[in-house]
Each structure stands twice: as C-alpha cells, then as structure tokens.
Design an enzyme around this catalytic site. Structure first.
Site, mmCIF file in Angstrom:
data_model
loop_
_atom_site.group_PDB
_atom_site.id
_atom_site.type_symbol
_atom_site.label_atom_id
_atom_site.label_comp_id
_atom_site.label_asym_id
_atom_site.label_seq_id
_atom_site.Cartn_x
_atom_site.Cartn_y
_atom_site.Cartn_z
ATOM 1 N N ASP A 18 0.826 -1.151 -0.013
ATOM 2 C CA ASP A 18 -0.019 -0.004 -0.023
ATOM 3 C C ASP A 18 0.874 1.271 -0.025
ATOM 4 O O ASP A 18 1.603 1.584 0.971
ATOM 5 C CB ASP A 18 -1.032 -0.009 1.166
ATOM 6 C CG ASP A 18 -1.795 0.880 1.437
ATOM 7 O OD1 ASP A 18 -1.686 2.312 0.456
ATOM 8 O OD2 ASP A 18 -2.796 1.155 2.216
ATOM 9 N N TYR A 40 -8.486 16.202 -9.765
ATOM 10 C CA TYR A 40 -7.636 15.409 -10.915
ATOM 11 C C TYR A 40 -6.792 16.310 -11.330
ATOM 12 O O TYR A 40 -5.831 15.994 -11.677
ATOM 13 C CB TYR A 40 -8.800 14.982 -11.934
ATOM 14 C CG TYR A 40 -8.434 14.333 -12.975
ATOM 15 C CD1 TYR A 40 -7.390 13.217 -12.791
ATOM 16 C CD2 TYR A 40 -8.946 14.012 -14.221
ATOM 17 C CE1 TYR A 40 -7.190 12.254 -13.660
ATOM 18 C CE2 TYR A 40 -8.559 13.247 -15.257
ATOM 19 C CZ TYR A 40 -7.746 12.209 -14.902
ATOM 20 O OH TYR A 40 -7.277 11.431 -16.053
ATOM 21 N N LYS A 51 -2.693 15.703 -11.485
ATOM 22 C CA LYS A 51 -1.815 15.689 -12.935
ATOM 23 C C LYS A 51 -0.972 16.796 -13.178
ATOM 24 O O LYS A 51 0.389 16.699 -13.587
ATOM 25 C CB LYS A 51 -2.578 15.559 -14.011
ATOM 26 C CG LYS A 51 -3.746 14.484 -14.025
ATOM 27 C CD LYS A 51 -2.594 12.978 -13.554
ATOM 28 C CE LYS A 51 -3.614 11.791 -13.757
ATOM 29 N NZ LYS A 51 -2.781 10.454 -13.246
ATOM 30 N N THR A 109 -8.374 -0.419 -20.509
ATOM 31 C CA THR A 109 -8.470 -1.050 -19.181
ATOM 32 C C THR A 109 -9.569 -1.898 -19.019
ATOM 33 O O THR A 109 -10.721 -1.665 -19.683
ATOM 34 C CB THR A 109 -8.051 0.018 -18.189
ATOM 35 O OG1 THR A 109 -9.103 1.039 -17.998
ATOM 36 C CG2 THR A 109 -6.898 0.719 -18.447
#
Length: 270
Positions: free
Chosen positions: A62, A164, A168, A199
C-alpha cells in the site's frame, strides 16, 4: 563455445519496478516490459490476486504506507544489482466514482468527497514522490536509470474535477523539477500521457456506449513506448518533458500489440 560461457556473456536483465501493477495501465506496462526482457517487480495493494505471469515479482504494497514502500525497494536491493527503471503508475483516483447512487467524480470541488484527495494526491502524487526518492538513492551512485511518471492532459485543462487537475499538474511539475536535480547524474525523468486505454473499467464502460474504442490503446502499448524510450540513445535530451505516448511511438516506430498505430491525441482532441 560451451553453454556455460554463453550464459556468462549474456548481459543481466534490466530491472524495472512498476507501481500499481495489479490492473489497468500499470498491469499492461509490467507485462510489456517483461516481454521486452526486463526483470519486472510489480507492486500494489491487490498484486497477489492480479492476473500476472509468475515471472513478474509481486510485492504487496500500500503506497500510502512509507514503510511498505521502503520494503519494496529493500527487496529489489537484495535481489538484484540495482534498479534501472521506475514507472510510477500507482493511483487511487478512480475508486468509488459512484456513491449512494450519485456520480461524484464530476462534482464541483466543494462537493468532492475527501477520499478523492487522498486517492489522487496521496496514493498518486505523494506515492510517486516517495518511490522516486527511493529510486534515486539506488540510481544516483550508478549514474544511470529512468523514472517515468504516468500523467494526463488534466494537467493542462479542466477535465472531470479540480482534484484530478491538481494531481496531474503536480505530477508534471514534479517531473520537471526532479529532472533538474537528477540531470547531473544522467538520470532522465519524464511525464508520459497515455490515450484512451482499454483497461478493465474502460472496456466495461464501453459496453454502454460511454467510450468509442476506435482510437484506443492496449494497456501494453505504453509499456512498449517506455521500453523504446529506455533504449533511446537521445533519452536524456527529453528529461523533464511531458511526452504523449502515441506521438513518441510514431517517432520511434512502435506499434500496438495488434499492429495498429494509435493516434496521438492533442489538447484540442481532449
């Protein structure tokens, strides 16, 4: 010449670590690098249950836990001569996009659930920073290596939600600044943008017509691009840059697993 001598003359495999290799883009990269001759370590929370061949060395981790991350690098140190390639693909930002029947992914920033910050900034950006620091400690004494941060166009325009974009953009800035500090050691750092990747989640969504897969990429495609970059004699000239995987593929003559050449998306296309 004896088999013994031939084996002695065979150069050792380059060593790669792909974080977030349990599924999606990370899994595709790990498979592609393995096929290209790398000794591949793959890390992730569910890596033990991942659909991966036994040749990939699975490290349950993790990446929100720095001690577990350090343990992955300790295993690589003890099992190989060094680390040649780190691909930071661990990312928790696509989990729980629908909550209580509501699609929260595109909610305004003041309505975003707190876990999305953790998934994108901590499990994504911070994890990449910590892994890169660990990798740099292994790469700088040898004065060679490559760090690839998987990023996306959300760094350059609003896509989906504010967190988001922050994640990025932070990834691309991290790439740029790490490149400055690693350049004296001859170690490039790049941000790499995939296109629409087939995916597991994208394929599922495509069943309902959410995505047009006509110009999509296989999960293995970006791994092929990373392999080509790794062996590019002019790679250091690209350090600190944001690269679009499909554009690099066209430049270096790389095709997808089905022989196609996915188009290089631009900001206007996004």
């Amino acid at each position: 010449m004896s088999n013994h001598l031939r084996n002695e003359e065979t150069p050792p495999a380059h060593v790669a670590l792909v974080t977030g290799a349990s599924r999606g883009v990370g899994r595709g990269i790990a498979l592609s690098l393995l096929a290209s001759g790398f000794r591949v370590y793959g890390s992730g929370r569910s890596i033990e249950q991942a659909d991966l061949p036994p040749e990939i060395r699975r490290q349950r981790c993790d990446h929100l836990n720095d001690d577990e991350t350090a343990g992955v690098f300790d295993v690589i140190r003890s099992g190989s001569s060094g680390l040649d390639l780190l691909v930071n693909c661990a990312w928790g930002g696509y989990e729980k996009m629908v909550e209580d029947g509501k699609f929260t992914w595109a909610a305004p920033f003041w309505e975003q659930p707190a876990h999305r910050w953790t998934g994108m900034m901590d499990a994504g950006v911070r994890a990449a920073f910590v892994c890169s620091a660990q990798a740099a400690r292994m790469m700088t004494p040898r004065r060679r290596g490559l760090i690839v941060n998987i990023s996306f166009w959300a760094a350059q325009r609003h896509l989906g939600n504010t967190i988001y974009g922050i994640a990025k953009a932070a990834t691309d800035k991290m790439t740029s600044d790490m490149a400055v500090e690693l350049q004296p050691f001859g170690i490039p750092v790049i941000s790499l943008y995939p296109g629409l990747v087939r995916t597991e989640s994208v394929l599922e969504a495509a069943k309902s017509g959410v995505f047009d897969l006509a110009t999509s990429e296989s999960p293995e495609f970006i791994g092929r691009v990373i392999n080509a970059l790794f062996h590019d004699p002019n790679l250091l000239a690209r350090t600190g840059q944001v690269l679009v995987a499909a554009a690099v593929a066209k430049e270096l003559g790389i095709v997808d697993v089905d022989g196609t050449s996915p188009p290089a998306l631009s900001l206007a296309d996004i």
